[in-house]
Scaffold this motif. Structure first.
Motif, short mmCIF file in Angstrom:
data_model
loop_
_atom_site.label_atom_id
_atom_site.label_comp_id
_atom_site.label_asym_id
_atom_site.label_seq_id
_atom_site.Cartn_x
_atom_site.Cartn_y
_atom_site.Cartn_z
N ILE A 108 14.99 29.58 5.41
CA ILE A 108 14.30 29.21 6.66
C ILE A 108 13.51 27.92 6.43
N GLY A 109 12.96 27.77 5.21
CA GLY A 109 12.22 26.54 4.89
C GLY A 109 13.10 25.31 4.97
N LEU A 110 14.31 25.41 4.40
CA LEU A 110 15.23 24.27 4.43
C LEU A 110 15.68 23.96 5.86
N ILE A 111 16.05 25.02 6.60
CA ILE A 111 16.57 24.79 7.95
C ILE A 111 15.47 24.19 8.84
N LYS A 112 14.24 24.67 8.70
CA LYS A 112 13.14 24.09 9.51
C LYS A 112 12.93 22.63 9.16
N ASP A 113 12.98 22.31 7.87
CA ASP A 113 12.75 20.91 7.48
C ASP A 113 13.86 20.02 8.02
N ILE A 114 15.11 20.47 7.86
CA ILE A 114 16.24 19.64 8.30
C ILE A 114 16.25 19.53 9.82
N SER A 115 16.15 20.68 10.51
CA SER A 115 16.38 20.65 11.95
C SER A 115 15.14 20.27 12.76
N ILE A 116 13.94 20.60 12.28
CA ILE A 116 12.74 20.27 13.06
C ILE A 116 12.12 18.98 12.53
N ASN A 117 11.76 18.95 11.24
CA ASN A 117 11.04 17.78 10.71
C ASN A 117 11.92 16.53 10.71
N HIS A 118 13.21 16.70 10.40
CA HIS A 118 14.10 15.53 10.35
C HIS A 118 15.05 15.45 11.55
N ALA A 119 14.94 16.41 12.46
CA ALA A 119 15.73 16.41 13.70
C ALA A 119 17.23 16.19 13.47
N LEU A 120 17.77 16.84 12.43
CA LEU A 120 19.21 16.71 12.13
C LEU A 120 19.93 17.97 12.61
N ASP A 121 21.09 17.78 13.22
CA ASP A 121 21.86 18.89 13.76
C ASP A 121 23.01 19.22 12.79
N LEU A 122 23.11 20.46 12.36
CA LEU A 122 24.14 20.84 11.37
C LEU A 122 25.42 21.35 12.04
N ASP A 123 25.38 21.51 13.34
CA ASP A 123 26.53 22.02 14.08
C ASP A 123 27.77 21.14 13.85
N GLY A 124 28.84 21.76 13.35
CA GLY A 124 30.11 21.03 13.18
C GLY A 124 30.15 20.12 11.96
N LYS A 125 29.14 20.16 11.12
CA LYS A 125 29.08 19.23 9.98
C LYS A 125 29.80 19.82 8.75
N ASP A 126 30.26 18.90 7.89
CA ASP A 126 30.84 19.30 6.61
C ASP A 126 29.75 19.16 5.55
N ILE A 127 29.45 20.27 4.90
CA ILE A 127 28.30 20.32 3.99
C ILE A 127 28.76 20.64 2.56
N LEU A 128 28.20 19.90 1.61
CA LEU A 128 28.43 20.19 0.19
C LEU A 128 27.10 20.62 -0.42
N VAL A 129 27.11 21.76 -1.10
CA VAL A 129 25.91 22.23 -1.80
C VAL A 129 26.20 22.20 -3.29
N LEU A 130 25.34 21.53 -4.05
CA LEU A 130 25.47 21.45 -5.50
C LEU A 130 24.53 22.47 -6.12
N GLY A 131 25.08 23.33 -7.01
CA GLY A 131 24.25 24.35 -7.64
C GLY A 131 24.59 25.73 -7.11
N ALA A 132 24.26 26.75 -7.91
CA ALA A 132 24.52 28.13 -7.48
C ALA A 132 23.45 29.05 -8.05
N GLY A 133 22.23 28.53 -8.18
CA GLY A 133 21.13 29.30 -8.72
C GLY A 133 20.35 30.02 -7.62
N GLY A 134 19.15 30.41 -7.95
CA GLY A 134 18.33 31.19 -7.03
C GLY A 134 18.06 30.50 -5.71
N ALA A 135 17.80 29.20 -5.76
CA ALA A 135 17.47 28.48 -4.52
C ALA A 135 18.69 28.41 -3.61
N VAL A 136 19.84 28.11 -4.19
CA VAL A 136 21.06 27.99 -3.39
C VAL A 136 21.42 29.33 -2.76
#
Ligand code: NDP
Length: 277
Positions: A108-136
């Motif tokens: 929820i922290g990441l989504i709020k920062d991306i979508s509210i603080n940075h006003a970025l829309d993730l709808d329809g986007k191609d996303i790459l996540v690096l890492g597979a630890g606790g945060a990911v």
């Protein structure tokens, strides 16, 4: 008026000396007129259970859990929120009536920062996540809920990325991919969720995966550009963001779990950036 009961909280992890959580929670406490003690405690891998138990036995009410202890926090919880169950990782512990309740506020922290603080829309986007630890683990489900077109996970130890993808076996949008197979692919958003930056390293990402329009987001943060942010900019990326906003947003969600009050975040993000100047 400031409440007279002093509540005790802490963040546990290793390394921990860089943690901004004590400062953030002090800001929240002042803003909401609560009196709290919040310390940073270095706890090594496999030592969370003993340390958390002793903290709660001595009157502690809540803990934030950071790298590398989020899976241990998941295992020691007596009860779990749905988002902690989905993530199978816990970053917030709340001790109530002798029971340890585990939650995960990273997503929820990441989504709020991306979508509210940075006003970025993730709808329809191609996303790459690096890492597979606790945060990911904490951010995958909330990212999927933002309706991306695709979500690829790449990790140094590729088996861990494959295992993580298996947790979402009904979701065709999510796949794992080895670092060396990413070449030639395009992503709208690349999230660095590795701990490489903690040792001043970069994940092994080929720079051809980046374009000027790719948004790069590093979960790591610091008073200067993080290694990943600096590298992204040097590759020509126009928008490269660090994880300070996420840190403050996930902390606000933890504060809400413990105190029932949601503090203002943008003033705290601004204050921290100001402190660094
Ligand atoms: P974990 O220890 O649970 O996981 C570490 C991950 O990083 C693993 O996938 C590991 O790969 C990978 N990794 C470590 N070193 C390297 C390297 N040199 N090159 C490539 N991959 C590497 O850590 P967390 O998931 O808890 O934390 C990850 C990062 O996210 C940290 O920098 C942390 O500070 C940050 N974070 C920020 C938050 C925020 O609010 N902004 C919240 C939570 C975390 P492998 O599996 O191969 O070991």
């Amino acid at each position: 008026m400031v409440e007279s009961v002093i509540k005790k909280y802490a963040v546990m992890g290793d390394p921990i000396s860089h943690s901004l959580s004590p400062r953030i929670h002090k800001y929240f406490a002042a803003q909401t007129k609560k009196e709290i003690l919040y310390e940073a405690i270095n706890v090594k891998k496999n030592k969370l259970l003993d340390n958390a138990k002793s903290f709660f036995d001595n009157g502690g009410e809540g803990l934030n859990i950071t790298t590398p202890l989020k899976m241990e926090a998941f295992q020691m919880s007596d009860a779990l929120s749905d988002r902690a169950k989905n993530a199978q990782a816990v970053n917030t512990l709340h001790y109530i009536d002798g029971q340890v309740y585990g939650d995960n506020t990273d997503g929820i922290g990441l989504i709020k920062d991306i979508s509210i603080n940075h006003a970025l829309d993730l709808d329809g986007k191609d996303i790459l996540v690096l890492g597979a630890g606790g945060a990911v683990r904490g951010i995958i489900e909330p990212l999927l809920s933002s309706h991306p077109n695709s979500l690829i996970i790449a990790n140094r130890t590729s088996e861990k990325a494959e295992l993580l993808v298996k947790l979402f076996n009904n979701e065709p949008k999510i796949k794992s991919c080895a670092f060396d197979k990413l070449k030639g692919r395009h992503f709208d958003l690349i999230i660095n969720g590795t701990a490489a930056g903690l040792s001043n390293e970069l994940p092994m990402l080929d720079q051809n995966v980046l374009s000027a329009k790719t948004i790069c987001y590093d979960l790591m943060y610091g008073h200067e550009d993080t290694k990943f942010v600096a590298w992204s900019k040097s590759c020509g990326v126009q928008t490269a963001l660090d994880g300070l906003g996420m840190l403050v947003e996930q902390a606000a969600e933890s504060f809400h779990i413990w105190n029932g009050i949601r503090p203002e975040t943008h003033v705290v993000i601004d204050a921290l950036r100001q402190d660094w100047q």
